[in-house]
Design a protein around this motif. Structure first.
Motif, PDB file in Angstrom:
ATOM      1  N   THR A  68      70.922  79.610  37.993  1.00 15.17           N
ATOM      2  CA  THR A  68      71.002  80.302  36.704  1.00 15.17           C
ATOM      3  C   THR A  68      71.443  79.348  35.610  1.00 15.17           C
ATOM      4  OG1 THR A  68      71.567  82.370  37.842  1.00 15.17           O
ATOM      5  CG2 THR A  68      72.038  82.249  35.484  1.00 15.17           C
ATOM      6  N   HIS A  69      72.358  78.451  35.936  1.00 11.73           N
ATOM      7  CA  HIS A  69      72.789  77.413  34.999  1.00 11.73           C
ATOM      8  C   HIS A  69      71.586  76.582  34.552  1.00 11.73           C
ATOM      9  CE1 HIS A  69      76.378  74.511  34.085  1.00 11.73           C
ATOM     10  NE2 HIS A  69      75.493  74.499  33.114  1.00 11.73           N
ATOM     11  N   ALA A  70      70.736  76.209  35.530  1.00 15.39           N
ATOM     12  CA  ALA A  70      69.530  75.437  35.209  1.00 15.39           C
ATOM     13  C   ALA A  70      68.589  76.237  34.325  1.00 15.39           C
ATOM     14  CB  ALA A  70      68.826  75.029  36.505  1.00 15.39           C
ATOM     15  N   TRP A  71      68.431  77.524  34.612  1.00 13.33           N
ATOM     16  CA  TRP A  71      67.545  78.362  33.792  1.00 13.33           C
ATOM     17  C   TRP A  71      68.019  78.400  32.344  1.00 13.33           C
ATOM     18  CZ3 TRP A  71      67.546  83.129  37.600  1.00 13.33           C
ATOM     19  CH2 TRP A  71      66.895  82.751  38.783  1.00 13.33           C
ATOM     20  N   MET A  72      69.329  78.474  32.149  1.00 20.57           N
ATOM     21  CA  MET A  72      69.856  78.499  30.791  1.00 20.57           C
ATOM     22  C   MET A  72      69.615  77.169  30.086  1.00 20.57           C
ATOM     23  SD  MET A  72      71.058  81.437  29.951  1.00 20.57           S
ATOM     24  CE  MET A  72      72.080  81.023  28.538  1.00 20.57           C
ATOM     25  N   LEU A  73      69.792  76.059  30.790  1.00 18.84           N
ATOM     26  CA  LEU A  73      69.557  74.750  30.179  1.00 18.84           C
ATOM     27  C   LEU A  73      68.082  74.528  29.870  1.00 18.84           C
ATOM     28  CD1 LEU A  73      71.982  72.458  32.220  1.00 18.84           C
ATOM     29  CD2 LEU A  73      72.239  73.264  29.869  1.00 18.84           C
ATOM     30  N   LYS A  74      67.204  75.088  30.681  1.00 24.49           N
ATOM     31  CA  LYS A  74      65.771  74.963  30.427  1.00 24.49           C
ATOM     32  C   LYS A  74      65.342  75.838  29.251  1.00 24.49           C
ATOM     33  CE  LYS A  74      64.492  74.194  35.318  1.00 24.49           C
ATOM     34  NZ  LYS A  74      63.532  73.078  35.302  1.00 24.49           N
ATOM     35  N   GLY A  75      65.882  77.052  29.196  1.00 23.72           N
ATOM     36  CA  GLY A  75      65.415  77.999  28.192  1.00 23.72           C
ATOM     37  C   GLY A  75      66.233  78.064  26.926  1.00 23.72           C
ATOM     38  N   HIS A  76      67.543  77.849  27.045  1.00 20.41           N
ATOM     39  CA  HIS A  76      68.428  78.014  25.891  1.00 20.41           C
ATOM     40  C   HIS A  76      69.509  76.940  25.871  1.00 20.41           C
ATOM     41  CE1 HIS A  76      66.612  81.971  25.212  1.00 20.41           C
ATOM     42  NE2 HIS A  76      66.708  82.143  26.510  1.00 20.41           N
ATOM     43  N   PRO A  77      69.131  75.678  25.819  1.00 25.04           N
ATOM     44  CA  PRO A  77      70.142  74.603  25.854  1.00 25.04           C
ATOM     45  C   PRO A  77      71.074  74.621  24.654  1.00 25.04           C
ATOM     46  CG  PRO A  77      67.988  73.718  25.241  1.00 25.04           C
ATOM     47  CD  PRO A  77      67.756  75.142  25.671  1.00 25.04           C
ATOM     48  N   GLU A  78      70.612  75.207  23.547  1.00 23.03           N
ATOM     49  CA  GLU A  78      71.436  75.212  22.345  1.00 23.03           C
ATOM     50  C   GLU A  78      72.672  76.105  22.486  1.00 23.03           C
ATOM     51  OE1 GLU A  78      68.713  78.581  22.400  1.00 23.03           O
ATOM     52  OE2 GLU A  78      68.338  76.432  22.542  1.00 23.03           O
ATOM     53  N   LEU A  79      72.710  76.921  23.553  1.00 26.33           N
ATOM     54  CA  LEU A  79      73.857  77.811  23.745  1.00 26.33           C
ATOM     55  C   LEU A  79      74.940  77.200  24.615  1.00 26.33           C
ATOM     56  CD1 LEU A  79      72.014  81.219  24.378  1.00 26.33           C
ATOM     57  CD2 LEU A  79      72.588  80.103  22.214  1.00 26.33           C
ATOM     58  N   ILE A  80      74.627  76.094  25.278  1.00 24.09           N
ATOM     59  CA  ILE A  80      75.547  75.494  26.242  1.00 24.09           C
ATOM     60  C   ILE A  80      76.175  74.248  25.630  1.00 24.09           C
ATOM     61  CG2 ILE A  80      75.844  74.751  28.625  1.00 24.09           C
ATOM     62  CD1 ILE A  80      74.650  77.566  28.284  1.00 24.09           C
ATOM     63  N   GLY A  81      77.460  74.332  25.299  1.00 24.15           N
ATOM     64  CA  GLY A  81      78.160  73.190  24.724  1.00 24.15           C
ATOM     65  C   GLY A  81      78.644  72.214  25.775  1.00 24.15           C
ATOM     66  N   ARG A  82      79.056  72.752  26.947  1.00 22.96           N
ATOM     67  CA  ARG A  82      79.558  71.923  28.041  1.00 22.96           C
ATOM     68  C   ARG A  82      79.060  72.516  29.362  1.00 22.96           C
ATOM     69  NH1 ARG A  82      85.595  71.515  28.339  1.00 22.96           N
ATOM     70  NH2 ARG A  82      85.355  69.288  28.761  1.00 22.96           N
ATOM     71  N   SER A  83      78.855  71.633  30.353  1.00 28.89           N
ATOM     72  CA  SER A  83      78.331  72.076  31.647  1.00 28.89           C
ATOM     73  C   SER A  83      79.131  71.453  32.783  1.00 28.89           C
ATOM     74  CB  SER A  83      76.854  71.684  31.809  1.00 28.89           C
ATOM     75  OG  SER A  83      76.015  72.481  31.006  1.00 28.89           O
ATOM     76  N   CYS A  84      79.530  72.306  33.731  1.00 34.78           N
ATOM     77  CA  CYS A  84      80.214  71.843  34.942  1.00 34.78           C
ATOM     78  C   CYS A  84      79.482  72.397  36.155  1.00 34.78           C
ATOM     79  CB  CYS A  84      81.673  72.292  34.945  1.00 34.78           C
ATOM     80  SG  CYS A  84      82.578  71.800  36.425  1.00 34.78           S
ATOM     81  N   PHE A  85      79.013  71.501  37.018  1.00 31.18           N
ATOM     82  CA  PHE A  85      78.287  71.882  38.229  1.00 31.18           C
ATOM     83  C   PHE A  85      79.154  71.569  39.452  1.00 31.18           C
ATOM     84  CE2 PHE A  85      74.999  70.952  35.119  1.00 31.18           C
ATOM     85  CZ  PHE A  85      74.056  71.949  35.317  1.00 31.18           C
ATOM     86  N   VAL A  86      79.437  72.582  40.267  1.00 34.29           N
ATOM     87  CA  VAL A  86      80.207  72.394  41.498  1.00 34.29           C
ATOM     88  C   VAL A  86      79.302  72.690  42.684  1.00 34.29           C
ATOM     89  CG1 VAL A  86      82.262  73.055  42.793  1.00 34.29           C
ATOM     90  CG2 VAL A  86      82.286  73.144  40.278  1.00 34.29           C
ATOM     91  N   ASP A  87      79.166  71.735  43.592  1.00 33.84           N
ATOM     92  CA  ASP A  87      78.256  71.863  44.747  1.00 33.84           C
ATOM     93  C   ASP A  87      76.873  72.340  44.302  1.00 33.84           C
ATOM     94  OD1 ASP A  87      80.402  71.205  46.415  1.00 33.84           O
ATOM     95  OD2 ASP A  87      80.984  73.300  46.684  1.00 33.84           O
ATOM     96  N   PRO A  88      76.262  71.695  43.324  1.00 36.77           N
ATOM     97  CA  PRO A  88      74.994  72.197  42.778  1.00 36.77           C
ATOM     98  C   PRO A  88      73.839  72.065  43.768  1.00 36.77           C
ATOM     99  CG  PRO A  88      75.488  70.033  41.880  1.00 36.77           C
ATOM    100  CD  PRO A  88      76.693  70.434  42.682  1.00 36.77           C
ATOM    101  N   VAL A  89      73.078  73.141  43.897  1.00 39.31           N
ATOM    102  CA  VAL A  89      71.882  73.128  44.751  1.00 39.31           C
ATOM    103  C   VAL A  89      70.623  72.901  43.938  1.00 39.31           C
ATOM    104  CG1 VAL A  89      72.888  74.579  46.556  1.00 39.31           C
ATOM    105  CG2 VAL A  89      71.745  75.653  44.605  1.00 39.31           C
ATOM    106  N   THR A  90      70.764  72.814  42.630  1.00 37.24           N
ATOM    107  CA  THR A  90      69.595  72.691  41.763  1.00 37.24           C
ATOM    108  C   THR A  90      69.069  71.264  41.663  1.00 37.24           C
ATOM    109  OG1 THR A  90      68.773  73.220  39.531  1.00 37.24           O
ATOM    110  CG2 THR A  90      71.010  72.360  39.686  1.00 37.24           C
ATOM    111  N   PHE A  91      69.918  70.261  41.967  1.00 35.88           N
ATOM    112  CA  PHE A  91      69.475  68.874  41.896  1.00 35.88           C
ATOM    113  C   PHE A  91      68.835  68.451  43.222  1.00 35.88           C
ATOM    114  CE2 PHE A  91      73.224  68.989  39.016  1.00 35.88           C
ATOM    115  CZ  PHE A  91      72.524  68.813  37.838  1.00 35.88           C
ATOM    116  N   CYS A  92      67.756  67.679  43.105  1.00 36.26           N
ATOM    117  CA  CYS A  92      67.041  67.160  44.283  1.00 36.26           C
ATOM    118  C   CYS A  92      66.553  68.275  45.202  1.00 36.26           C
ATOM    119  CB  CYS A  92      67.915  66.192  45.077  1.00 36.26           C
ATOM    120  SG  CYS A  92      68.473  64.748  44.140  1.00 36.26           S
ATOM    121  N   SER A  93      66.408  69.492  44.690  1.00 36.57           N
ATOM    122  CA  SER A  93      65.930  70.589  45.535  1.00 36.57           C
ATOM    123  C   SER A  93      64.481  70.395  45.926  1.00 36.57           C
ATOM    124  CB  SER A  93      66.106  71.934  44.812  1.00 36.57           C
ATOM    125  OG  SER A  93      65.395  71.964  43.592  1.00 36.57           O
ATOM    126  N   TRP A  94      63.773  69.515  45.195  1.00 32.63           N
ATOM    127  CA  TRP A  94      62.395  69.201  45.552  1.00 32.63           C
ATOM    128  C   TRP A  94      62.322  68.406  46.849  1.00 32.63           C
ATOM    129  CZ3 TRP A  94      65.105  67.671  41.266  1.00 32.63           C
ATOM    130  CH2 TRP A  94      65.528  66.341  41.224  1.00 32.63           C
TER     131      TRP A  94
END
Length: 541
Positions: free
Chosen positions: A395-421
């Motif tokens: 969901t964090h990734a979806w927000m950054l893809k669709g609405h990055p202007e709303l996110i001032g700071r981002s913290c990812f803990v144990d993220p599954v969104t990176f290298c999921s390919w």
């Protein structure tokens, strides 16, 4: 000098540990057996025809057994419906093509593992998207590494045993989210796209894929493969539901946390009385992961509330990943654009962000160049601080893809969104044989649960869920971004994610615990949560 081809070496043999059998005997089997035991008692009471004369305890047991029997039938019906569900149609063909090209270019630029990029297409952005896919030599380390990564989608068999037919089945699923039909039924447009994709893939892996087939090899087709759903007793779901309800009431009593529903999102929110959007610290949005909802994350939420009384805290409730079987949207997870737009609308309704209405529409990119250019739009100084854990990083990734202007700071803990390919998360979560107690706990209590299986095995979209470095605003800024990984994570291939981030210049804001396991970074009192709280406290304006 010859280069070791790690893509031909089978993964190390593993044996089951004592913890596996302990979890099996004292956690999994008692819960699993409760349903057949309930069936036995129910039929026994009915068969004896004296249930009406039983004492209160026995009558209560009969009532509970009947509830379990009825619920198990309902659960079987839902499980069958989920298993038979046709996966949603694939996304936009151009988006898929862009994602596939990014996949092939990942690791192609020979980026250093400990500093910024050597070449970039724009200032402060990674070089991989600018690379040209050329024919690599079979012994090129980049080709070997890619083959080694790719074989994860084939349960880590030696790459030489994978044939063209296997690759075509995997490619067709990756591109069209469905099983490969017979050759004479494949549309011409799909054939052309497949041929082009296969040519590029063979260049990237440095060798020609052999013809034929091998019955001992099967590709992972996550949304097409049979679902692995194990039943849960009615008492288990009821217990989780009651605990989460009680916790929401407790948060209201202790911390003045309010329940709300707006723009399609259910949430809990705490807003300090004198908070000012323009001069006070940013609000915190916490996106939790798979599991038991508030029951699992209540200590983390309490830590956030206690440590930051001066700022609002929002926790979107996600019934589809919280085992809330009684919720009407339990088996209706929102899509990427739906969730991102709803959450963006909620932030605006709360008056936490001040952006033009048009920014809430979903972005559709016409080309890779346009996507990269749009991702470089200057992000306002304000916006919210988004903290996500595990599955919440989607969901964090979806927000950054669709609405990055709303996110001032981002913290990812144990993220599954990176290298999921690369397939490690998918393989570890659903396909890897369980050998330890922790793996069995995760597989039974999370991976095989009805709502989780429905979300990840029938509604997963790898193109939407994959977050690329260039899509993260201020990814190298330690004040704006933080990434936390555990070296012994049983789900995320933390070393791969660490290498991916570090090779693109992430250094001071990459927190890595070599002994850390999945979820350990959020344990109260632990070094991971202390680091998260320290980073959050830096937001003073």
């Amino acid at each position: 000098m010859s280069v070791l081809d790690i893509s031909e070496h089978p993964p190390p043999q593993r044996s089951r540990t004592w913890s596996f059998y302990l979890v099996l005997l004292f956690a999994v089997l008692p819960l699993w057996l409760s349903v057949p035991v309930a069936w036995y008692f129910t039929f026994y009471f009915i068969y004896t025809a004296q249930w009406s004369t039983y004492s209160a305890p026995w009558s209560t047991l009969f009532l509970f057994s009947c509830c379990e029997v009825i619920f198990s039938v309902y659960h079987c019906y839902l499980a069958h419906r989920v298993s038979a569900t046709i996966p949603p149609t694939s996304g936009d063909p151009e988006d898929i093509q862009i994602a596939y090209m990014r996949l092939l270019k990942a690791g192609l630029a020979n980026l250093p593992s400990d500093r910024g990029d050597i070449e970039t297409i724009v200032v402060d952005r990674p070089g991989s998207p600018a690379e040209t896919i050329v024919q690599l030599d079979r012994h090129d380390p980049r080709a070997i590494e890619f083959r080694h990564s790719l074989r994860t989608w084939f349960c880590k068999v030696p790459f030489s045993s994978i044939t063209r037919h296997h690759i075509e089945k995997w490619l067709y699923w990756a591109m069209y989210n469905t099983a490969l039909p017979p050759v004479d039924q494949v549309p011409e447009t799909h054939k052309k796209a497949m041929d082009e994709a296969l040519i590029l893939l063979q260049k990237r892996i440095g060798c020609k894929i052999p013809e034929g087939s091998n019955d001992h090899v099967r590709p992972i087709l996550l949304t097409v493969d049979k679902t692995n759903i194990f039943w849960r007793p009615f008492a288990f779901y009821s217990f989780i539901h009651v605990i989460n309800w009680c916790l929401s009431k407790l948060f209201k009593t202790l911390y003045d946390v309010q329940y709300g529903y707006s723009n399609g999102v259910e949430y809990l929110v705490r807003i300090p009385a004198h908070w000012d959007r323009d001069i006070s610290p940013r609000p915190i949005v916490f996106l939790h992961g798979l599991g038991l909802g508030l029951f699992q994350y209540h200590q983390v939420i309490a830590s956030l509330i206690n440590n930051f009384p001066d700022r609002p805290i929002l926790i979107p409730l996600q019934p589809q990943i919280s085992q809330d079987v009684f919720h009407p949207r339990f088996l209706k997870p929102p899509s990427r654009h739906e969730m991102a737009d709803q959450l963006a609308g909620l932030l605006k309704a709360l008056a936490w962000v001040n952006v033009d209405e048009k920014t809430f529409s979903s972005k559709v990119y016409d080309s890779e160049e346009q996507e990269v250019e749009e991702s470089l739009v200057e992000i306002p100084e304000r916006g919210v601080t988004m903290l996500s854990h595990s599955n919440g990083s989607y969901t964090h990734a979806w927000m950054l893809k669709g609405h990055p202007e709303l996110i001032g700071r981002s913290c990812f803990v144990d993220p599954v969104t990176f290298c999921s390919w690369e397939g490690d998360v998918c393989y570890n979560f659903f396909y890897r044989p369980c050998m330890t107690g922790m793996e069995l706990l995760v597989r039974y209590f999370v991976g095989s649960e009805l709502g989780v299986a429905n979300l990840l095995q029938r509604h997963f979209c790898w193109t939407s869920n994959s977050l690329w470095f260039e899509e993260i605003p201020n990814a190298r800024d330690p004040h704006r971004s933080l990434f936390l990984l555990g070296g012994k994570d049983d789900i995320v291939h933390a070393e791969r994610v660490k290498l991916y981030l570090a090779s693109h210049g992430v250094r001071k804001n990459l927190w890595y615990d070599p002994e850390g396991r999945h979820g350990q970074a959020l344990i109260p009192g632990g070094p991971g949560l202390r680091e998260v709280l320290r980073w959050l406290s830096e937001d003073e304006f």
